[in-house]
Design an enzyme around this catalytic site. Sequence first.
Site, mmCIF file in Angstrom:
data_model
loop_
_atom_site.group_PDB
_atom_site.id
_atom_site.type_symbol
_atom_site.label_atom_id
_atom_site.label_comp_id
_atom_site.label_asym_id
_atom_site.label_seq_id
_atom_site.Cartn_x
_atom_site.Cartn_y
_atom_site.Cartn_z
ATOM 1 N N THR A 37 9.263 -9.648 -6.099
ATOM 2 C CA THR A 37 8.280 -9.599 -5.025
ATOM 3 C C THR A 37 7.509 -10.911 -4.915
ATOM 4 O OG1 THR A 37 6.149 -8.588 -4.473
ATOM 5 C CG2 THR A 37 6.787 -8.473 -6.746
ATOM 6 N N ASP A 38 6.934 -11.164 -3.731
ATOM 7 C CA ASP A 38 6.070 -12.344 -3.565
ATOM 8 C C ASP A 38 4.719 -12.146 -4.266
ATOM 9 O OD1 ASP A 38 5.009 -10.423 -1.847
ATOM 10 O OD2 ASP A 38 4.783 -11.766 -0.134
ATOM 11 N N GLU A 39 4.430 -10.896 -4.682
ATOM 12 C CA GLU A 39 3.114 -10.625 -5.277
ATOM 13 C C GLU A 39 2.937 -11.335 -6.621
ATOM 14 O OE1 GLU A 39 1.757 -6.568 -4.813
ATOM 15 O OE2 GLU A 39 3.058 -6.274 -3.085
ATOM 16 N N TYR A 55 0.937 -4.028 -11.238
ATOM 17 C CA TYR A 55 2.291 -4.066 -10.661
ATOM 18 C C TYR A 55 2.826 -5.488 -10.649
ATOM 19 C CZ TYR A 55 5.821 -4.472 -6.960
ATOM 20 O OH TYR A 55 6.961 -4.795 -6.248
ATOM 21 N N LYS A 58 6.017 -7.268 -12.669
ATOM 22 C CA LYS A 58 7.157 -7.916 -11.997
ATOM 23 C C LYS A 58 7.254 -9.382 -12.418
ATOM 24 C CE LYS A 58 9.650 -6.458 -9.305
ATOM 25 N NZ LYS A 58 10.932 -5.680 -9.406
HETATM 26 P P1 NAD Z 1 11.006 2.418 -4.527
HETATM 27 O O1 NAD Z 1 9.799 2.811 -5.318
HETATM 28 O O2 NAD Z 1 11.225 2.986 -3.173
HETATM 29 O O3 NAD Z 1 12.328 2.761 -5.372
HETATM 30 C C1 NAD Z 1 12.448 2.500 -6.738
HETATM 31 C C2 NAD Z 1 13.669 3.247 -7.265
HETATM 32 O O4 NAD Z 1 13.792 2.954 -8.669
HETATM 33 C C3 NAD Z 1 13.567 4.772 -7.125
HETATM 34 O O5 NAD Z 1 14.766 5.280 -6.593
HETATM 35 C C4 NAD Z 1 13.350 5.243 -8.557
HETATM 36 O O6 NAD Z 1 13.880 6.537 -8.808
HETATM 37 C C5 NAD Z 1 14.080 4.174 -9.354
HETATM 38 N N1 NAD Z 1 13.577 4.070 -10.739
HETATM 39 C C6 NAD Z 1 12.280 3.986 -11.129
HETATM 40 N N2 NAD Z 1 12.214 3.923 -12.474
HETATM 41 C C7 NAD Z 1 13.498 3.946 -12.938
HETATM 42 C C8 NAD Z 1 14.086 3.898 -14.240
HETATM 43 N N3 NAD Z 1 13.318 3.820 -15.350
HETATM 44 N N4 NAD Z 1 15.424 3.926 -14.338
HETATM 45 C C9 NAD Z 1 16.211 4.013 -13.234
HETATM 46 N N5 NAD Z 1 15.704 4.070 -11.989
HETATM 47 C C10 NAD Z 1 14.376 4.047 -11.832
HETATM 48 O O7 NAD Z 1 10.977 0.826 -4.516
HETATM 49 P P2 NAD Z 1 11.383 -0.192 -3.363
HETATM 50 O O8 NAD Z 1 10.234 -0.386 -2.457
HETATM 51 O O9 NAD Z 1 12.711 0.194 -2.823
HETATM 52 O O10 NAD Z 1 11.535 -1.541 -4.219
HETATM 53 C C11 NAD Z 1 12.770 -1.870 -4.850
HETATM 54 C C12 NAD Z 1 12.609 -3.192 -5.566
HETATM 55 O O11 NAD Z 1 12.236 -4.213 -4.650
HETATM 56 C C13 NAD Z 1 11.525 -3.168 -6.649
HETATM 57 O O12 NAD Z 1 11.992 -3.911 -7.752
HETATM 58 C C14 NAD Z 1 10.336 -3.852 -5.990
HETATM 59 O O13 NAD Z 1 9.528 -4.504 -6.949
HETATM 60 C C15 NAD Z 1 11.034 -4.853 -5.083
HETATM 61 N N6 NAD Z 1 10.295 -5.239 -3.859
HETATM 62 C C16 NAD Z 1 9.765 -4.270 -3.041
HETATM 63 C C17 NAD Z 1 9.100 -4.659 -1.871
HETATM 64 C C18 NAD Z 1 8.534 -3.629 -0.911
HETATM 65 O O14 NAD Z 1 7.857 -4.011 0.053
HETATM 66 N N7 NAD Z 1 8.777 -2.350 -1.088
HETATM 67 C C19 NAD Z 1 8.982 -6.016 -1.551
HETATM 68 C C20 NAD Z 1 9.543 -6.962 -2.419
HETATM 69 C C21 NAD Z 1 10.210 -6.564 -3.561
HETATM 70 P P1 TYD Z 2 0.929 -1.414 0.353
HETATM 71 O O1 TYD Z 2 1.846 -0.824 1.385
HETATM 72 O O2 TYD Z 2 0.459 -0.547 -0.766
HETATM 73 O O3 TYD Z 2 1.662 -2.727 -0.184
HETATM 74 P P2 TYD Z 2 1.091 -3.908 -1.169
HETATM 75 O O4 TYD Z 2 -0.189 -3.480 -1.747
HETATM 76 O O5 TYD Z 2 2.169 -4.003 -2.189
HETATM 77 O O6 TYD Z 2 0.988 -5.113 -0.300
HETATM 78 O O7 TYD Z 2 -0.361 -1.970 1.094
HETATM 79 C C1 TYD Z 2 -0.266 -2.934 2.136
HETATM 80 C C2 TYD Z 2 -1.681 -3.330 2.525
HETATM 81 O O8 TYD Z 2 -2.319 -2.193 3.131
HETATM 82 C C3 TYD Z 2 -2.569 -3.715 1.351
HETATM 83 O O9 TYD Z 2 -3.441 -4.759 1.741
HETATM 84 C C4 TYD Z 2 -3.369 -2.450 1.058
HETATM 85 C C5 TYD Z 2 -3.523 -1.819 2.426
HETATM 86 N N1 TYD Z 2 -3.573 -0.344 2.476
HETATM 87 C C6 TYD Z 2 -4.615 0.294 3.166
HETATM 88 O O10 TYD Z 2 -5.517 -0.352 3.726
HETATM 89 N N2 TYD Z 2 -4.608 1.663 3.222
HETATM 90 C C7 TYD Z 2 -3.648 2.403 2.617
HETATM 91 O O11 TYD Z 2 -3.705 3.671 2.689
HETATM 92 C C8 TYD Z 2 -2.591 1.735 1.917
HETATM 93 C C9 TYD Z 2 -1.508 2.517 1.234
HETATM 94 C C10 TYD Z 2 -2.593 0.355 1.886
#
Ligand code: NAD
Ligand code: TYD
Length: 352
Positions: A133-135, A158, A162
């Site tokens: 992630t960019d975070e 989180y 990461k």
């Molecule tokens: P998500 O929470 O939707 O899915 C995570 C999956 O991992 C789930 O299916 C869960 O069952 C599985 N999982 C969790 N713990 C596990 C374990 N111990 N063993 C096996 N499987 C396990 O997450 P997402 O949003 O699809 O993100 C996927 C990846 O991309 C993550 O690594 C996240 O850090 C990264 N990412 C997410 C975003 C975003 O905006 N969602 C952005 C950048 C990077």
């Molecule tokens: P989120 O989807 O949790 O992603 P991340 O924190 O990983 O960027 O949140 C996106 C942005 O929205 C973040 O600035 C927090 C804000 N947010 C709210 O204001 N209300 C909400 O109910 C949630 C879930 C997030």
Amino acid sequence: MSFDKRILITGGAGFIGSHLIRLMVEKYPKYKIVNLDKLTYAGNLNNLDDIQDRANYTFVKADICSPEEIKTVFKEHDISDVIHLAAESHVDRSIEGPMEFVMTNVVGTVNLLQQAKDQWEGKEGNVFHHVSTDEVYGSLGSEGLFEETTAYDPRSPYSASKASSDHFVRAFYHTYGLKVKLSNCSNNYGSHQFPEKLIPLMINNIVHKKPLPIYGKGDNIRDWLWVVDHASAIETIFHKGAVGESYNVGGLNEWTNIDLVNYLCKLMDKKLGRKDGESASLIEFVTDRAGHDMRYAIDASKIEKELNWKPSVTFEEGLESTVDWYLKNQKWIDNVTSGDYLDYYTNMYEDR
Ligand code: NAD
Ligand code: TYD
């Protein structure tokens, strides 16, 4: 049947993982795709109903933290490459309980690296692609963008977990010569995203005329990318990215949270045949998230120039298709929110 590659994709029942699996299974019939997932609250095999019977797809329920389970999967499927997405992914949950994030995101990643290193000893060409992630770069002020060279400065449990996993991935490259690739992507949105993240949570609450909780003043900025474009970026980096390199992925698409939610309200008023302004009247400003990062914004010029990747849709197009999907798939939301979801949210706001 013999396959050109046998790719282990972890976290494939989750949001981004399920989009990536669909893309890889459909586009590469000569690859065997092994989806490994523990099926936590965020994992849902229904996300893959349309491809689950394909000859080049298989699912294994396992925990990335278990050395025995991962070793067995590597051996049984003769795994040639890994694309690692499994993680605990929600910042608010990491604030409530960081330990789960250390276990899955750090220990689980190191376990996968260790098994890959051991199983691939003496072999050539195996790739370990770590999805991050960019975070990890921390929080920006009003100027500037995250570049691949930006120093890591994670601030939430989180992002700290990461960042730690990214460091271990690089350590395995430098120390043991494991062929790693990394990608750091901005916030994703799209179908099949668990309704705890901003966009699906707001869509679901608008549908049910429930309050729309905006943390703080709503002036925090996120850089949004359609999940299908993230999946295509991962596919591109996996095949064409240089070993040992990181690639930032994003769509140059910054929105303050309040502007985004207002835009969504307007769009959904139209779709639901409501009066303009009806959904926006549900907005409530609530106590801010602890340590809330102010701004994320990605410089994606490296992947664009070196690997010729760019997003395929505008935010407006991607968001409209996302809203349409959620409106058509209320059953999916009901299904994934049926467990302890409501208790979790009630407790979270009471604890603040
Ligand atoms: P998500 O929470 O939707 O899915 C995570 C999956 O991992 C789930 O299916 C869960 O069952 C599985 N999982 C969790 N713990 C596990 C374990 N111990 N063993 C096996 N499987 C396990 O997450 P997402 O949003 O699809 O993100 C996927 C990846 O991309 C993550 O690594 C996240 O850090 C990264 N990412 C997410 C975003 C975003 O905006 N969602 C952005 C950048 C990077
Ligand atoms: P989120 O989807 O949790 O992603 P991340 O924190 O990983 O960027 O949140 C996106 C942005 O929205 C973040 O600035 C927090 C804000 N947010 C709210 O204001 N209300 C909400 O109910 C949630 C879930 C997030």
